[in-house]
Scaffold this active site. Structure first.
Site, PDB file in Angstrom:
ATOM      1  N   ASN A   1     -17.574  23.403  30.961  1.00 46.57           N
ATOM      2  CA  ASN A   1     -18.196  24.445  30.122  1.00 46.57           C
ATOM      3  C   ASN A   1     -19.642  24.647  30.558  1.00 46.57           C
ATOM      4  O   ASN A   1     -20.113  23.999  31.487  1.00 46.57           O
ATOM      5  CB  ASN A   1     -18.083  24.073  28.650  1.00 46.57           C
ATOM      6  CG  ASN A   1     -18.718  22.730  28.369  1.00 46.57           C
ATOM      7  OD1 ASN A   1     -19.928  22.559  28.504  1.00 46.57           O
ATOM      8  ND2 ASN A   1     -17.915  21.746  28.000  1.00 46.57           N
TER       9      ASN A   1
ATOM     10  N   LYS B   1      -4.286  19.412  46.187  1.00 51.27           N
ATOM     11  CA  LYS B   1      -4.807  20.730  45.851  1.00 51.27           C
ATOM     12  C   LYS B   1      -3.674  21.741  45.581  1.00 51.27           C
ATOM     13  O   LYS B   1      -2.711  21.796  46.353  1.00 51.27           O
ATOM     14  CB  LYS B   1      -5.682  21.206  47.020  1.00 51.27           C
ATOM     15  CG  LYS B   1      -6.450  22.441  46.708  1.00 51.27           C
ATOM     16  CD  LYS B   1      -7.283  22.886  47.905  1.00 51.27           C
ATOM     17  CE  LYS B   1      -7.708  24.319  47.680  1.00 51.27           C
ATOM     18  NZ  LYS B   1      -7.755  25.113  48.876  1.00 51.27           N
TER      19      LYS B   1
ATOM     20  N   PRO C   1      -9.549  12.993  22.986  1.00 47.22           N
ATOM     21  CA  PRO C   1      -9.950  12.313  21.749  1.00 47.22           C
ATOM     22  C   PRO C   1     -11.215  12.952  21.173  1.00 47.22           C
ATOM     23  O   PRO C   1     -12.048  13.461  21.922  1.00 47.22           O
ATOM     24  CB  PRO C   1     -10.236  10.882  22.214  1.00 47.22           C
ATOM     25  CG  PRO C   1     -10.470  10.984  23.687  1.00 47.22           C
ATOM     26  CD  PRO C   1      -9.676  12.157  24.178  1.00 47.22           C
TER      27      PRO C   1
ATOM     28  N   LYS D   1     -17.159  20.283   9.264  1.00 41.13           N
ATOM     29  CA  LYS D   1     -17.059  19.379  10.424  1.00 41.13           C
ATOM     30  C   LYS D   1     -17.853  18.109  10.183  1.00 41.13           C
ATOM     31  O   LYS D   1     -17.423  17.015  10.529  1.00 41.13           O
ATOM     32  CB  LYS D   1     -17.656  20.072  11.663  1.00 41.13           C
ATOM     33  CG  LYS D   1     -16.635  20.693  12.571  1.00 41.13           C
ATOM     34  CD  LYS D   1     -17.316  21.214  13.829  1.00 41.13           C
ATOM     35  CE  LYS D   1     -16.677  22.504  14.258  1.00 41.13           C
ATOM     36  NZ  LYS D   1     -17.358  23.128  15.390  1.00 41.13           N
TER      37      LYS D   1
HETATM   38  N1  CTP Z   1     -16.969  16.377  19.874  1.00 46.23           N
HETATM   39  C1  CTP Z   1     -16.486  15.142  20.262  1.00 46.23           C
HETATM   40  N2  CTP Z   1     -15.284  15.042  20.896  1.00 46.23           N
HETATM   41  C2  CTP Z   1     -14.544  16.150  21.111  1.00 46.23           C
HETATM   42  C3  CTP Z   1     -15.021  17.428  20.704  1.00 46.23           C
HETATM   43  C4  CTP Z   1     -16.247  17.517  20.084  1.00 46.23           C
HETATM   44  O1  CTP Z   1     -17.165  14.138  20.057  1.00 46.23           O
HETATM   45  N3  CTP Z   1     -13.378  16.026  21.716  1.00 46.23           N
HETATM   46  C5  CTP Z   1     -18.262  16.444  19.159  1.00 46.23           C
HETATM   47  C6  CTP Z   1     -19.323  17.277  19.848  1.00 46.23           C
HETATM   48  O2  CTP Z   1     -20.107  16.488  20.706  1.00 46.23           O
HETATM   49  C7  CTP Z   1     -20.142  17.783  18.660  1.00 46.23           C
HETATM   50  C8  CTP Z   1     -19.129  17.864  17.531  1.00 46.23           C
HETATM   51  O3  CTP Z   1     -18.031  17.036  17.912  1.00 46.23           O
HETATM   52  O4  CTP Z   1     -21.147  16.856  18.281  1.00 46.23           O
HETATM   53  C9  CTP Z   1     -18.622  19.247  17.213  1.00 46.23           C
HETATM   54  O5  CTP Z   1     -18.155  19.869  18.367  1.00 46.23           O
HETATM   55  P1  CTP Z   1     -17.606  21.366  18.325  1.00 46.23           P
HETATM   56  O6  CTP Z   1     -17.155  21.746  19.710  1.00 46.23           O
HETATM   57  O7  CTP Z   1     -18.555  22.269  17.612  1.00 46.23           O
HETATM   58  O8  CTP Z   1     -16.369  21.250  17.350  1.00 46.23           O
HETATM   59  P2  CTP Z   1     -14.890  20.791  17.547  1.00 46.23           P
HETATM   60  O9  CTP Z   1     -14.662  19.539  16.794  1.00 46.23           O
HETATM   61  O10 CTP Z   1     -14.549  20.759  19.010  1.00 46.23           O
HETATM   62  O11 CTP Z   1     -14.101  21.928  16.792  1.00 46.23           O
HETATM   63  P3  CTP Z   1     -13.884  23.491  17.228  1.00 46.23           P
HETATM   64  O12 CTP Z   1     -13.850  23.519  18.736  1.00 46.23           O
HETATM   65  O13 CTP Z   1     -12.599  23.815  16.597  1.00 46.23           O
HETATM   66  O14 CTP Z   1     -15.028  24.257  16.635  1.00 46.23           O
END
Ligand code: CTP
Length: 414
Positions: A223, A302, A319, A352
């Site tokens: 990303n 590949k 996770p 969240k």
């Molecule tokens: N995070 C994490 N592990 C993941 C996904 C996210 O620890 N697999 C953490 C990110 O580092 C951040 C928080 O969870 O601190 C929220 O991440 P965000 O991407 O906003 O939310 P998601 O839980 O991924 O939910 P969604 O994508 O549905 O908004």
């Protein structure tokens, strides 16, 4: 100045002006002398006579042109601090442009920026407007202290960021500003409340940057995270005297020397590295943009191009690192998450925070945070409260986040 505590309060025409009389009382109770300036638009919203009685001083307005010139010089020399409260979007815009079309704004040009503190109050759409955000940015960059706005029901009936923060909080910030000026140690443009001396020997664990999930030996799912926020957090944490570990995905942003750096690529590697170190952290900030999914079975060689067939990539969930840390967190640890949302959905960020067991959540809008050097954030606290901030540099944002987190650690130790 010799410790004089003289607060000049400039009231503009926002409905929150009705909160100024009790604020004047609070300031007087905390040992300040108070004088009040009203704009024409503020006058119908707040009783000038009540302000005169509560402040113990005449109230200044634009009514008497003969006194006008004298007033703005006398008052600017008198004031230890100039509090604009409430500050409407219009007055903030005038201040940014240096317009002095009434006594209140003329005073903003005659008092040094470091002595000016602004408590914005407006409708959430006006607060989110780019002109307002830019104007607030202009003021803070000049050294004016701009307080955050609160969240909640606004006078117009809708909910959102924009309401003036509570008057006891404003009074506290005014007194803090006067203390800073008295100590002559400079004034911060944002309200950083870290007490740096307290955090020596504390450990701060930060995750930063993107993750990379292999599709095949040469391709990855990743990303746009730059690692800038993680690096700014690491710098802010180091400055407090804490021991700092950064678990970083593949980001090019340099990390400050003095930080222990653990390099990882995938979410699984990040989960392992964070899990190992979490128990010894006092504060943990999950600033990494973790990939939510990874290819279920990465290709060992590949993938070759075919002009005829589509290919399908099956993804499996990664996770949730933050939720896993939240599940094992002790009451003494402070866990901070980031929540990136496409729109203005602060309630989703709140949900969240609760679901993942965090003490604090940093809400960012996706269009204002990813990749750039600035951010617009709202801080949410599990122990109550939300604070919305104007656009600021990631450096300033990191100092604020760390300040709030470490203050909570100190409160738990005390
Ligand atoms: N995070 C994490 N592990 C993941 C996904 C996210 O620890 N697999 C953490 C990110 O580092 C951040 C928080 O969870 O601190 C929220 O991440 P965000 O991407 O906003 O939310 P998601 O839980 O991924 O939910 P969604 O994508 O549905 O908004």
């Amino acid at each position: 100045m010799g410790g004089a505590r003289r607060v000049l309060v400039g009231v503009t025409g926002g409905i929150a002006a009705y909160k100024v009389p009790p604020l004047v009382r609070l300031l007087r109770k905390s040992g300040c002398e108070v004088k009040v300036v009203l704009t024409a638009a503020a006058k119908p919203l707040v009783g000038a006579e009540a302000l005169r009685v509560l402040s113990g001083n005449p109230v200044h307005t634009d009514d008497n042109p003969a006194r006008y010139d004298m007033d703005h010089i006398r008052l600017s020399e008198w004031a230890s601090v100039y509090l604009i409260c409430p500050a409407t979007a219009n007055t903030i815009a005038k201040m940014a442009a240096g317009i002095a079309d009434n006594l209140l704004t003329a005073l903003t040009l005659s008092i040094p920026e470091e002595k000016i503190i602004v408590a914005p109050a407006m409708n959430r759409v006006m607060w989110a407007n780019k002109a307002t955000l830019t104007n607030v940015g202009v003021l803070t960059s000049r050294g004016v202290t701009v307080l955050p706005v609160g969240e909640g029901e606004l006078a117009c009936g809708v909910r959102g960021p924009g309401r003036m923060i509570e008057i006891d909080e404003i009074a506290k910030r005014v007194v803090e500003l006067m203390d800073k000026i008295d100590r002559n140690d400079g004034v911060s443009a944002v309200d950083i409340d870290a007490n740096t001396a307290t955090f020596k020997g504390k450990t701060v664990l930060i995750s930063s940057g993107p993750t990379e999930e292999p599709i095949d030996p040469v391709r990855v799912i990743t990303n746009k995270s730059s690692g800038k926020m993680g690096a700014a957090l690491a710098k802010a944490a180091l400055a407090t005297g804490a021991r700092v570990t950064v678990v970083s995905g593949p980001a090019s942003e340099p990390l400050p020397s003095g930080v222990e750096v653990v390099r990882v690529k995938t979410a699984a590697e990040m989960a392992a590295a964070m899990g190992e170190r979490f128990a010894s952290a006092d504060v943990c900030v999950m600033a990494a943009a973790v990939s939510d999914y990874r290819p279920a079975t990465p290709f060992h060689s590949k993938i070759h191009r075919s002009e005829k067939e589509n290919i399908t990539l099956e993804l499996t969930p990664n996770p949730d690192i933050l939720a896993a840390l939240g599940a094992v967190k002790t009451p003494k640890q402070i866990l901070v998450g980031f929540s990136l949302e496409s729109g203005d959905d602060v309630d989703r960020a709140e949900a969240k925070m609760r679901k993942k067991g965090c003490d604090m959540m940093v809400f960012n809008r996706a269009d204002t945070a990813v990749g750039g050097s600035d951010t617009v954030m709202t801080l949410l606290f599990a122990d109550g409260g939300r604070e919305a901030f104007p656009k600021m540099s990631k450096t300033a944002a990191a100092e604020l986040i760390l300040g709030k987190a470490l203050k909570r650690v100190a409160a738990k130790v005390a």
